[in-house]
Design an enzyme around this catalytic site. Structure first.
Site, short mmCIF file in Angstrom:
data_model
loop_
_atom_site.label_atom_id
_atom_site.label_comp_id
_atom_site.label_asym_id
_atom_site.label_seq_id
_atom_site.Cartn_x
_atom_site.Cartn_y
_atom_site.Cartn_z
N CYS A 250 0.82 -1.21 0.00
CA CYS A 250 0.00 0.00 0.00
C CYS A 250 0.86 1.26 0.00
O CYS A 250 0.36 2.35 -0.30
CB CYS A 250 -0.94 0.01 1.20
SG CYS A 250 -0.11 -0.06 2.79
N GLU B 298 8.69 -0.92 11.13
CA GLU B 298 7.49 -1.77 11.20
C GLU B 298 7.83 -3.19 10.74
O GLU B 298 8.70 -3.41 9.91
CB GLU B 298 6.36 -1.16 10.35
CG GLU B 298 6.72 -0.89 8.91
CD GLU B 298 6.14 -1.91 7.96
OE1 GLU B 298 5.57 -2.91 8.45
OE2 GLU B 298 6.27 -1.73 6.75
#
Length: 451
Positions: A52, A109
């Site tokens: 994304c 992340e």
């Protein structure tokens, strides 16, 4: 064989492009994108990472110009200013940074390393992973694992889902304690968002998904009260939620303005979809605040500041592993050149041994004994080994110093068929074309912003 191909890459990412640019660059699938690249002339290997927040494509070709031409077709629908191009060395270093989490919206992340692994498997299935990208991508995964086990880079907010929760919490008086939250999508991003909302104190977390059993699995992992529903139920349940996080793989919006305009209740909607999951017109509703991926910058900037020391530790790991990666390529290329040299010498040796044995047998009027043949062959092997030992050492040293001219000359001496179109000649040209300083070796044909 490794060959002498060079890696060229292009990328459209959150750091230099908007959500719509990334959507324009997104392929039907990673596998399909790799398969398309492999149809381009002279493209030997290909790897595509599409999430994304980024679309990145890496190819191996005889030279950078061939690689760039193939990648231009892939990114033709994207504004030129949104595409960043990188040469061989920069492409490799960037891939290590991506897997380590330094190039993510949320620095450090954890989700990205799994995405790199899936992209690797997709590329393998499509035939895009050869010796050069096998070495590069597996090294990147190794670096990502080291970053997360040896540093504190992934402490705190570790996903876009948790970043979305933090953004929503900033916007609601009193935080998320006691609220009702709706998560649209039960994939990895939706699961992480649901967990984060649960951890933030949401009283109820509803998960809507096309396949209800997947949504039910996400709900079963939560401590908060929850409910799993199909997408068709959004009309009736969205009004119950103060917070909505949308993270599906749909190519069309799953939340329209009409879904959110049921009453005057204040709602915060975070759209993590790529393409968008929330119709842009929803942002015009007076009672609804809509955030998309571009709006997460405030949260991610705080995370970036908190992890500055850990990021420096990860950079040190990348520096170390990048040098090892380049050395690995050099050793492999040198060994291939040396193997070619020994193969050429072996052909000459076999021919001359057979000639010598034939003459000896003619002179003595009969076949040589096994012992006599062994003596001749052992002598020939010893001569080859002694003659090739010095050039073998020199070739390995030359490869370590990027002295492909020496390797070229050596191969021309040992192999008359070796010529200017050979892989090592291409390497020599590549080496000569590189600027002397490391800072000058980075070439950009598009935007200078990085992901």
């Amino acid at each position: 064989m490794m060959g002498a191909g060079v890696v060229t890459s292009a990328r459209v990412t959150h750091d230099g492009a908007c959500v719509d640019d990334i959507a324009d660059a997104s392929p039907e699938s990673q596998s399909a994108a790799v398969a398309t690249l492999l149809t381009r002339p002279e493209i030997e290997e290909a790897f595509v990472l599409s999430t994304c927040n980024r679309v990145e494509a890496y190819v191996v070709a005889p030279d950078a110009a061939v690689g760039q031409a193939a990648l231009e077709d892939v990114f033709e629908a994207v504004d030129d200013d949104a595409v960043y191009w990188a040469d061989h060395d920069e492409s490799l270093r960037h891939l290590l940074r991506v897997a380590a989490g330094l190039e993510s919206v949320v620095v450090g992340e954890d989700q990205i390393i799994g995405q790199v692994r899936r992209a690797y498997e997709d590329a393998r299935r499509s035939g895009g992973i050869g010796p050069m990208l096998e070495t590069a991508v597996t090294k990147a995964i190794h670096v990502g694992e080291r970053a997360r086990t040896e540093t504190a880079i992934n402490e705190g907010i570790v996903s876009l889902g948790s970043a979305a929760t933090a953004l929503a919490a900033d916007d609601i008086d009193g935080g998320l304690e006691g609220t009702t939250a709706l998560v649209v999508g039960a994939g990895e991003m939706g699961r992480l968002a649901a967990r984060s909302l649960d951890d933030a104190g949401a009283n109820e977390v509803i998960v809507a998904n096309r396949t209800v059993s997947h949504a039910d699995h996400v709900v079963s992992e939560l401590a908060a009260d929850g409910d799993a529903v199909g997408l068709e139920a959004i009309d009736t349940i969205v009004s119950r939620a103060e917070v909505v996080v949308a993270a599906t793989g749909s190519i069309d919006p799953v939340l329209e303005a009409g879904h959110l305009d049921a009453d005057d209740r204040e709602q915060v909607v975070v759209d993590l979809g790529q393409p968008r999951d929330v119709c842009p017109t929803a942002a015009s509703l007076p009672s609804v605040t809509v955030y998309d991926l571009d709006d997460l910058e405030s949260v991610t900037e705080r995370t970036r500041e908190q992890r500055a020391d850990a990021a420096a530790d990860v950079e040190a790991i990348i520096d170390e592993e990048f040098v090892l990666l380049l050395d690995q390529y050099k050793r492999t290329r040198a060994d291939e050149v040396i193997a070619a040299m020994y193969e050429s010498a072996e052909r000459v040796k076999q021919r001359e041994v057979e000639t010598a044995i034939s003459r000896l047998e003619a002179n003595q009027g009969g076949e040589l004994t096994d012992g006599q043949r062994e003596i001749v062959e052992s002598m020939a092997d010893a001569l080859v080994s002694q003659l090739l030992a010095p050039p073998t050492k020199s070739l390995r040293e030359a490869a370590a110093e990027d002295d492909w001219g020496t390797i070229n000359t050596a191969l021309q001496l040992f192999d008359p068929e070796f010529g200017p179109e050979s892989p090592v000649s291409a390497l020599e040209s590549e080496s000569k074309s590189k600027p002397e300083s490391e800072s000058e070796s980075v070439s950009s044909f598009g935007a200078v912003d990085d992901d």
